[in-house]
Write a protein that holds these residues in place. Structure first.
Motif, short mmCIF file in Angstrom:
data_model
loop_
_atom_site.label_atom_id
_atom_site.label_comp_id
_atom_site.label_asym_id
_atom_site.label_seq_id
_atom_site.Cartn_x
_atom_site.Cartn_y
_atom_site.Cartn_z
N SER A 225 52.67 -6.42 10.32
CA SER A 225 53.16 -6.16 10.84
C SER A 225 54.29 -7.25 10.66
N LEU A 226 55.56 -7.01 9.60
CA LEU A 226 57.62 -8.26 9.63
C LEU A 226 57.76 -7.49 9.86
N HIS A 227 59.47 -8.38 10.51
CA HIS A 227 60.07 -7.97 10.92
C HIS A 227 61.37 -8.50 9.67
N PHE A 228 62.25 -7.97 9.01
CA PHE A 228 63.35 -8.95 8.09
C PHE A 228 64.60 -8.34 8.65
N SER A 229 65.85 -9.71 8.70
CA SER A 229 66.55 -9.34 9.26
C SER A 229 67.97 -8.85 7.87
N VAL A 230 67.66 -7.35 7.72
CA VAL A 230 68.36 -6.79 6.58
C VAL A 230 70.29 -6.30 7.89
N ASP A 231 70.80 -6.53 6.85
CA ASP A 231 72.34 -6.53 7.23
C ASP A 231 72.71 -5.14 7.33
N MET A 232 73.96 -4.70 8.35
CA MET A 232 74.00 -3.07 8.99
C MET A 232 74.33 -2.75 7.90
N LYS A 233 75.76 -3.87 7.04
CA LYS A 233 76.46 -3.23 6.59
C LYS A 233 75.72 -2.90 4.58
N ILE A 234 74.63 -3.53 4.79
CA ILE A 234 73.52 -3.10 3.70
C ILE A 234 72.69 -1.44 4.04
N LYS A 235 72.64 -1.42 5.13
CA LYS A 235 71.56 -0.48 6.03
C LYS A 235 72.56 1.18 5.47
N ASN A 236 73.62 0.83 5.85
CA ASN A 236 74.67 2.46 6.17
C ASN A 236 75.17 2.28 4.98
N ALA A 237 75.26 1.45 3.78
CA ALA A 237 75.94 1.64 2.73
C ALA A 237 75.32 2.72 1.59
N ARG A 238 76.02 3.52 0.60
CA ARG A 238 75.32 4.32 -0.13
C ARG A 238 76.31 4.25 -1.62
N PHE A 239 75.30 4.75 -2.43
CA PHE A 239 75.96 4.06 -3.88
C PHE A 239 75.42 5.37 -4.94
N TYR A 240 76.87 5.67 -5.03
CA TYR A 240 77.23 6.75 -6.61
C TYR A 240 78.48 6.47 -6.69
N PRO A 241 78.77 6.85 -7.82
CA PRO A 241 77.46 7.85 -9.05
C PRO A 241 76.81 6.86 -9.64
N GLN A 242 76.13 7.38 -9.97
CA GLN A 242 74.90 6.35 -10.87
C GLN A 242 74.85 6.30 -12.00
N ASN A 243 76.29 4.92 -12.65
CA ASN A 243 76.57 4.66 -14.10
C ASN A 243 77.45 3.42 -13.79
N ARG A 244 77.47 3.23 -14.80
CA ARG A 244 77.96 1.55 -14.62
C ARG A 244 79.12 1.04 -13.89
N ASP A 245 79.20 2.11 -12.83
CA ASP A 245 80.84 1.20 -11.74
C ASP A 245 79.56 1.49 -10.72
N GLY A 246 79.05 2.55 -10.55
CA GLY A 246 77.99 2.94 -9.34
C GLY A 246 77.36 1.34 -8.48
N ILE A 247 76.63 0.34 -10.15
CA ILE A 247 75.62 -0.60 -9.79
C ILE A 247 76.60 -1.89 -10.04
N ILE A 248 77.88 -1.93 -10.01
CA ILE A 248 78.75 -2.86 -9.50
C ILE A 248 79.09 -2.82 -8.28
N ASN A 249 79.49 -1.07 -7.59
CA ASN A 249 79.49 -0.75 -6.50
C ASN A 249 78.54 -1.74 -5.20
N ALA A 250 77.31 -1.28 -5.63
CA ALA A 250 76.36 -1.51 -5.01
C ALA A 250 75.83 -3.19 -5.24
N PHE A 251 76.33 -3.86 -6.09
CA PHE A 251 76.57 -5.08 -6.18
C PHE A 251 77.00 -5.73 -5.27
N SER A 252 78.90 -5.22 -5.47
CA SER A 252 79.55 -5.46 -4.85
C SER A 252 79.21 -5.33 -3.08
#
Length: 477
Positions: free
Chosen positions: A130-157
């Protein structure tokens, strides 16, 4: 840029489609989703701590291309035999030096839960730990769409502007503490992504970001408005979707094959140049889940039994492997406890006997202590087993038995051994001065030992393969 069927490139400008998807999202999303979406948009203007991220994001906004999918070859050119008739029993001649098994004392195997700085954060179950990891809440609360190049860039950002340093440190620390190879790290990243996001596309995007940050040559592509995760690997992956980018092979490591083309980019994330290496020279130190088996067989009219313990968490880990090159399986060790149990059980039977007795004793154990069944019938797909897995399952087929026999012969007796690959079968061959069927390996004569040909002694090939030149050999290092 995209390529049409005639090879001509065309611009990958989806701004119109992207605007339409934005309007659709605005009209259908609730307030929380809209706020998340705005944060994703604004993240592109964030100041990144890692300057490489700024340059890479800029690159992602440029040229993308179409890449065709190919299916890598299958493990076998034709189906393996469904039924194998046993050989006629023959006398085992007394040949070779006397055997005395020297089983070195070894400390009790370590099974550790890795030291993690925090006991808070995202909980991940990793093969009994059982392992614990520090995942930033900014990441946890994010949702990424649309599923195209722009969405991928937004996710990376979003990922690049979040605080991921602690998470990356924890992943490296766990890998060090558990002794994970590249595939073990890959699985750990997948499990973290799975616990962070519910959406499959979001999981793949997060895995892509983490693997790149950890130095692995990993890309994402787009197909039918969904994300595909592509990895460059050191070994060939059989029966998998393969894409060639900059003359390098990238594989889709998920269970589902893809047909048709995908859209992706060619340039690597800075310093992400490592190919995933599936080699398993040392077994991971997973939490212990002790189980045992007893196998029975007969040899020269006598009944024998061999009992051994194993870590079930290790079996579960090995089960996740895709179909990689045979060398990976042949060169992976047995769990030390398992090997010692087997060696201690057989020592009274072998000490003082001739080597020919010993190698045939182990051959008969592998031939008859397990039922024969092809992978398609047992698993519904082709599955190569590690030697440790073959000892676990009640049934196995030719390459599984060949791997187990090769590992045992080399470990017990120090004999040079190779796997012998035919179009629909695998046997082994030993570098020993013994009469019988043989193959030439790098100018040397190796005597055939077939762990699937029940009752056959060392030096006896199946009649079908006696006149066939093997396709290739699998070497143990």
């Amino acid at each position: 840029m995209l390529q049409n069927k005639d090879g001509e490139q065309k611009s990958f400008n989806q701004s119109g489609l992207f605007s339409l998807l934005i309007l659709t999202a605005f009209s259908s999303a609730n307030a929380g989703d809209f706020a998340d979406f705005k944060r994703v948009q604004n993240a592109a203007f964030s100041e990144y701590k890692d300057k490489k991220d700024t340059a890479f994001e800029s690159y992602l906004k440029s040229q993308w291309s179409e890449y065709k999918a190919f299916t890598s070859p299958a493990l076998y050119k034709e189906p393996k035999p469904k039924v194998i008739l046993p050989a006629s029993k023959r006398e085992v001649l007394s040949r070779g030096p006397n055997i005395f098994l020297n089983i070195a004392k070894s400390p009790k195997e370590q099974s550790r839960v890795p030291l993690v700085v925090t006991k808070k954060g995202t909980l991940v179950e990793y093969f009994g730990s059982s392992l614990h990891f520090s995942v930033d809440m900014k990441i946890k609360n994010a949702r990424f769409y649309p599923q195209n190049r722009d969405g991928i860039i937004n996710a990376f950002s979003i990922f690049a502007s979040s605080d991921s340093d602690a998470l990356l440190y924890e992943i490296k620390n766990v890998c060090k503490e558990l002794g994970l190879n590249d595939w073990g790290l890959y699985l750990l990243v997948q499990k973290i992504a799975n616990k962070t996001f519910n959406d499959l596309d979001d999981r793949k995007l997060f895995s892509w970001f983490l693997l790149n940050k950890l130095g692995y040559d990993t890309k994402v592509g787009i197909k039918d408005e969904h994300i595909l995760l592509l990895s460059r690997t050191k070994q060939l992956i059989y029966a998998s979707s393969k894409y060639t980018i900059n003359s390098k092979p990238y594989y889709l490591l998920s269970a589902n094959r893809q047909k048709g083309s995908i859209y992706t980019y060619s340039k690597n994330y800075p310093n992400a140049v490592k190919a995933l290496d599936f080699s398993l020279r040392k077994l991971p130190m997973l939490a212990q889940r002790d189980e045992s088996k007893t196998r029975r067989f007969s040899f020269l009219g006598k009944q024998y039994s061999i009992s051994y313990h194993y870590n079930k968490n290790l079996i579960d880990f090995m089960r996740t492997y895709p179909q990689v090159s045979y060398e990976v399986y042949f060169n992976a060790p047995l769990q030390e406890q398992t090997y010692r149990d087997i060696a201690l059980d057989i020592k009274p039977y072998l000490d003082g006997k001739k080597m020919n007795f010993g190698i045939n004793f182990i051959l008969r154990f592998v031939q008859t202590a397990f039922g024969y069944e092809r992978d398609q019938e047992q698993f519904g797909k082709e599955k190569v087993m590690f030697a440790q897995e073959t000892l676990y399952y009640d049934k196995s087929d030719c390459e599984d038995r060949a791997t187990l026999y090769a590992v045992l012969i080399k470990k017990l007796f120090g004999i040079s051994v190779v796997g012998v690959k035919y179009s629909n079968h695998i046997a082994t061959a030993l570098y020993i001065p013994l009469q019988g069927d043989s193959v030439k390996v790098k100018g040397r004569r190796y005597v055939v030992a077939d762990p699937t040909y029940i009752n056959a002694n060392v030096g006896e090939s199946m009649p079908k393969y006696r006149s066939i030149i093997p396709e290739n050999f699998i070497y143990l290092r």
